[in-house]
Enzyme design. Structure first.
Site, PDB file in Angstrom:
ATOM      1  N   ASN A 191     -18.653  37.633 -20.860  1.00  0.00           N
ATOM      2  CA  ASN A 191     -17.798  36.612 -21.451  1.00  0.00           C
ATOM      3  C   ASN A 191     -18.504  36.008 -22.665  1.00  0.00           C
ATOM      4  O   ASN A 191     -19.718  35.874 -22.697  1.00  0.00           O
ATOM      5  CB  ASN A 191     -17.386  35.550 -20.426  1.00  0.00           C
ATOM      6  CG  ASN A 191     -18.549  34.832 -19.763  1.00  0.00           C
ATOM      7  OD1 ASN A 191     -19.576  35.425 -19.468  1.00  0.00           O
ATOM      8  ND2 ASN A 191     -18.373  33.545 -19.518  1.00  0.00           N
ATOM      9  N   ILE A 192     -17.698  35.681 -23.662  1.00  0.00           N
ATOM     10  CA  ILE A 192     -18.206  35.121 -24.915  1.00  0.00           C
ATOM     11  C   ILE A 192     -17.357  33.899 -25.234  1.00  0.00           C
ATOM     12  O   ILE A 192     -16.168  34.031 -25.541  1.00  0.00           O
ATOM     13  CB  ILE A 192     -18.124  36.156 -26.054  1.00  0.00           C
ATOM     14  CG1 ILE A 192     -18.899  37.418 -25.665  1.00  0.00           C
ATOM     15  CG2 ILE A 192     -18.639  35.553 -27.359  1.00  0.00           C
ATOM     16  CD1 ILE A 192     -18.613  38.614 -26.544  1.00  0.00           C
ATOM     17  N   GLU A 193     -17.971  32.728 -25.109  1.00  0.00           N
ATOM     18  CA  GLU A 193     -17.238  31.485 -25.334  1.00  0.00           C
ATOM     19  C   GLU A 193     -17.317  31.063 -26.794  1.00  0.00           C
ATOM     20  O   GLU A 193     -18.162  31.534 -27.557  1.00  0.00           O
ATOM     21  CB  GLU A 193     -17.796  30.379 -24.442  1.00  0.00           C
ATOM     22  CG  GLU A 193     -17.578  30.655 -22.976  1.00  0.00           C
ATOM     23  CD  GLU A 193     -18.138  29.592 -22.061  1.00  0.00           C
ATOM     24  OE1 GLU A 193     -17.835  29.659 -20.860  1.00  0.00           O
ATOM     25  OE2 GLU A 193     -18.870  28.689 -22.518  1.00  0.00           O
TER      26      GLU A 193
ATOM     27  N   CYS B 224     -13.016  37.019 -22.225  1.00  0.00           N
ATOM     28  CA  CYS B 224     -13.567  37.312 -20.897  1.00  0.00           C
ATOM     29  C   CYS B 224     -14.347  38.625 -20.892  1.00  0.00           C
ATOM     30  O   CYS B 224     -14.145  39.491 -21.740  1.00  0.00           O
ATOM     31  CB  CYS B 224     -12.437  37.407 -19.875  1.00  0.00           C
ATOM     32  SG  CYS B 224     -11.510  35.873 -19.670  1.00  0.00           S
TER      33      CYS B 224
ATOM     34  N   GLU C 236     -14.103  41.162 -18.823  1.00  0.00           N
ATOM     35  CA  GLU C 236     -13.255  42.326 -18.584  1.00  0.00           C
ATOM     36  C   GLU C 236     -12.620  42.813 -19.880  1.00  0.00           C
ATOM     37  O   GLU C 236     -12.620  44.007 -20.185  1.00  0.00           O
ATOM     38  CB  GLU C 236     -12.139  41.998 -17.581  1.00  0.00           C
ATOM     39  CG  GLU C 236     -12.640  41.535 -16.227  1.00  0.00           C
ATOM     40  CD  GLU C 236     -12.768  40.015 -16.124  1.00  0.00           C
ATOM     41  OE1 GLU C 236     -13.400  39.375 -17.001  1.00  0.00           O
ATOM     42  OE2 GLU C 236     -12.240  39.459 -15.146  1.00  0.00           O
TER      43      GLU C 236
ATOM     44  N   CYS D  80      -9.014  36.894 -14.489  1.00  0.00           N
ATOM     45  CA  CYS D  80      -7.994  35.877 -14.783  1.00  0.00           C
ATOM     46  C   CYS D  80      -6.654  36.570 -15.067  1.00  0.00           C
ATOM     47  O   CYS D  80      -6.580  37.796 -15.150  1.00  0.00           O
ATOM     48  CB  CYS D  80      -8.425  35.020 -15.975  1.00  0.00           C
ATOM     49  SG  CYS D  80      -8.299  35.855 -17.574  1.00  0.00           S
TER      50      CYS D  80
ATOM     51  N   CYS E  98      -6.638  38.812 -18.223  1.00  0.00           N
ATOM     52  CA  CYS E  98      -7.364  40.067 -17.996  1.00  0.00           C
ATOM     53  C   CYS E  98      -6.561  41.012 -17.111  1.00  0.00           C
ATOM     54  O   CYS E  98      -6.542  42.221 -17.338  1.00  0.00           O
ATOM     55  CB  CYS E  98      -8.739  39.791 -17.398  1.00  0.00           C
ATOM     56  SG  CYS E  98      -9.873  39.061 -18.604  1.00  0.00           S
TER      57      CYS E  98
END
Length: 129
Positions: A42-44, A53, A55, A86, A89
């Site tokens: 995940n990369i915020e 996300c 996935e 989620c 995804c």
């Protein structure tokens, strides 16, 4: 490839997670029909809408490299819980692999769930034909 190896690769991907806001690091390892694995984390982003996300990171990497047939995906987090994909995804997985198996782990308690169980009555490409 066995589930244990795929889960190990997903856990390794959590180490590359960029999660300064949620502190919830997630990793994924996506297995193609050809036996190639694409990992993602995940990369915020400070503008939360720009967050991606694990996935989807793995799926987008695979698609961008010319792979579009997937067998299974392992999804894990650095937390102490099963980490399910989620809704977004699940929808993206449905786009490319509506029958994919999702491998989850909670400290050695491994669970495999088919996407059709997680996303009943899905809407996908076949609905637009």
């Amino acid at each position: 490839m066995n589930n244990e190896t795929l889960l190990k690769m997903a856990y390794e991907a959590t180490e590359r997670s960029y999660a300064p806001y949620s502190k919830f690091k997630v990793g994924a390892a996506l297995l193609t029909e050809e036996g190639k694995v694409f990992t993602g984390c995940n990369i915020e982003c400070a503008s939360f809408g720009g967050t991606n996300c694990a996935e989807r990171t793995a799926i987008f990497k695979a698609i961008s490299e010319g792979y579009n047939k997937f067998v299974k995906i392992a999804v894990v987090s650095a937390g102490e819980i099963f980490t399910y994909p989620c809704g977004i995804c699940r929808q993206v997985l449905n786009e490319f692999a509506p029958d994919i198996d999702i491998v989850l782990d909670d400290h050695g308690d491994v669970k495999v769930i088919n996407l059709k169980e997680m996303l009943p009555y899905s809407f996908g490409p076949s609905d637009l034909r």
